[in-house]
Design a protein around this motif. Sequence first.
Motif, PDB file in Angstrom:
ATOM      1  N   ALA A   1      -0.847   5.747  -4.422  1.00 18.39           N
ATOM      2  CA  ALA A   1      -2.069   5.108  -3.934  1.00 18.39           C
ATOM      3  C   ALA A   1      -2.516   5.704  -2.593  1.00 18.39           C
ATOM      4  CB  ALA A   1      -1.867   3.601  -3.795  1.00 18.39           C
TER       5      ALA A   1
ATOM      6  N   ASP B   1       3.058  10.297  -1.486  1.00 18.83           N
ATOM      7  CA  ASP B   1       2.243   9.630  -0.474  1.00 18.83           C
ATOM      8  C   ASP B   1       2.520  10.216   0.908  1.00 18.83           C
ATOM      9  OD1 ASP B   1       1.088   7.879  -2.327  1.00 18.83           O
ATOM     10  OD2 ASP B   1       2.426   6.215  -1.830  1.00 18.83           O
TER      11      ASP B   1
ATOM     12  N   GLU C   1      -3.761   9.284  -3.072  1.00 21.98           N
ATOM     13  CA  GLU C   1      -5.111   9.279  -3.639  1.00 21.98           C
ATOM     14  C   GLU C   1      -6.145   9.091  -2.531  1.00 21.98           C
ATOM     15  OE1 GLU C   1      -7.601   6.827  -7.083  1.00 21.98           O
ATOM     16  OE2 GLU C   1      -5.713   6.004  -6.338  1.00 21.98           O
ATOM     17  N   LEU C   2      -5.874   8.171  -1.613  1.00 28.72           N
ATOM     18  CA  LEU C   2      -6.774   7.928  -0.493  1.00 28.72           C
ATOM     19  C   LEU C   2      -6.823   9.128   0.451  1.00 28.72           C
ATOM     20  CD1 LEU C   2      -8.626   6.202   1.247  1.00 28.72           C
ATOM     21  CD2 LEU C   2      -6.567   5.053   2.147  1.00 28.72           C
TER      22      LEU C   2
ATOM     23  N   ASN D   1      -8.309   1.972  -4.650  1.00 21.05           N
ATOM     24  CA  ASN D   1      -7.471   2.981  -5.292  1.00 21.05           C
ATOM     25  C   ASN D   1      -7.285   2.700  -6.777  1.00 21.05           C
ATOM     26  OD1 ASN D   1      -5.604   0.783  -4.348  1.00 21.05           O
ATOM     27  ND2 ASN D   1      -4.189   1.992  -5.575  1.00 21.05           N
TER      28      ASN D   1
ATOM     29  N   THR E   1       0.852  -1.198   0.000  1.00 19.31           N
ATOM     30  CA  THR E   1       0.000   0.000   0.000  1.00 19.31           C
ATOM     31  C   THR E   1       0.888   1.249   0.000  1.00 19.31           C
ATOM     32  OG1 THR E   1      -0.219  -0.016   2.416  1.00 19.31           O
ATOM     33  CG2 THR E   1      -1.954  -1.113   1.151  1.00 19.31           C
TER      34      THR E   1
ATOM     35  N   ALA F   1     -10.369   0.494   2.684  1.00 20.81           N
ATOM     36  CA  ALA F   1      -9.688   0.782   1.424  1.00 20.81           C
ATOM     37  C   ALA F   1      -8.752  -0.360   1.056  1.00 20.81           C
ATOM     38  CB  ALA F   1      -8.903   2.086   1.552  1.00 20.81           C
TER      39      ALA F   1
ATOM     40  N   TRP G   1     -13.793   1.330  -0.860  1.00 24.88           N
ATOM     41  CA  TRP G   1     -12.965   2.240  -1.653  1.00 24.88           C
ATOM     42  C   TRP G   1     -11.776   1.450  -2.180  1.00 24.88           C
ATOM     43  CZ3 TRP G   1      -8.041   4.244  -2.010  1.00 24.88           C
ATOM     44  CH2 TRP G   1      -7.905   5.407  -2.792  1.00 24.88           C
TER      45      TRP G   1
ATOM     46  N   THR H   1      -6.596  -2.345  -2.677  1.00 23.53           N
ATOM     47  CA  THR H   1      -6.002  -2.145  -3.995  1.00 23.53           C
ATOM     48  C   THR H   1      -6.647  -3.053  -5.035  1.00 23.53           C
ATOM     49  OG1 THR H   1      -4.324  -3.864  -3.766  1.00 23.53           O
ATOM     50  CG2 THR H   1      -3.790  -1.694  -2.846  1.00 23.53           C
TER      51      THR H   1
ATOM     52  N   ARG I   1      -4.302   4.463  -8.318  1.00 20.65           N
ATOM     53  CA  ARG I   1      -2.863   4.718  -8.499  1.00 20.65           C
ATOM     54  C   ARG I   1      -2.060   3.509  -8.018  1.00 20.65           C
ATOM     55  NH1 ARG I   1      -0.539   9.021 -10.482  1.00 20.65           N
ATOM     56  NH2 ARG I   1       1.145   8.669  -9.026  1.00 20.65           N
TER      57      ARG I   1
END
Length: 175
Positions: free
Chosen positions: A153, A46, A156-157, A145, A24, A128, A143, A130, A147
Amino acid sequence: MDAKPDSKQAAGQIRLMGFDVDGTLTDGGLYFGNDGEVMKRFSVFDGQGLRLLMDHGIKVVWITARSSTIVEKRAKDLGIYQLVQGCKTKLQAYDGIRQSLGLEWHECGFFGDDWPDYLVLQHVALAATTPQSPAAMKKIANWINTRPAGDGAARELCDFILGNQAGHINPWESQ
């Protein structure tokens, strides 16, 4: 388990956001030399997202099954509220942190990508994951991601969460 709220509604109530690390916050690759783990790639992009969450009063924790001095250093550099390494029962660790902060599950989120994260994702309001996660993980997530992990990633979150917080003003949006 109650049905998960809409991801936007959940994001708007987040006060504690937890992250798995490998897969992640990193690309999930493990780089070993003769003396053990020598490298992990973290995105500055990030990291800035995590700082923005913290600057807006959201506690950020990392809970990972592996142990690494590299992860410890990165967490310290960013000012992560709490780092739990070598964790085999992530739900227990997360729940302890949640309770110590006096938070309810509807104020909590987690970003995880594999089976050790599954039970946490079942409990939190913002679950969240992937696109590369197992199908069962994606089924309980509200949710996912777009990216790449370790390359935007988490940002984005973070942007999604902040964009749904009451009173948050995005300085990059036109007025």
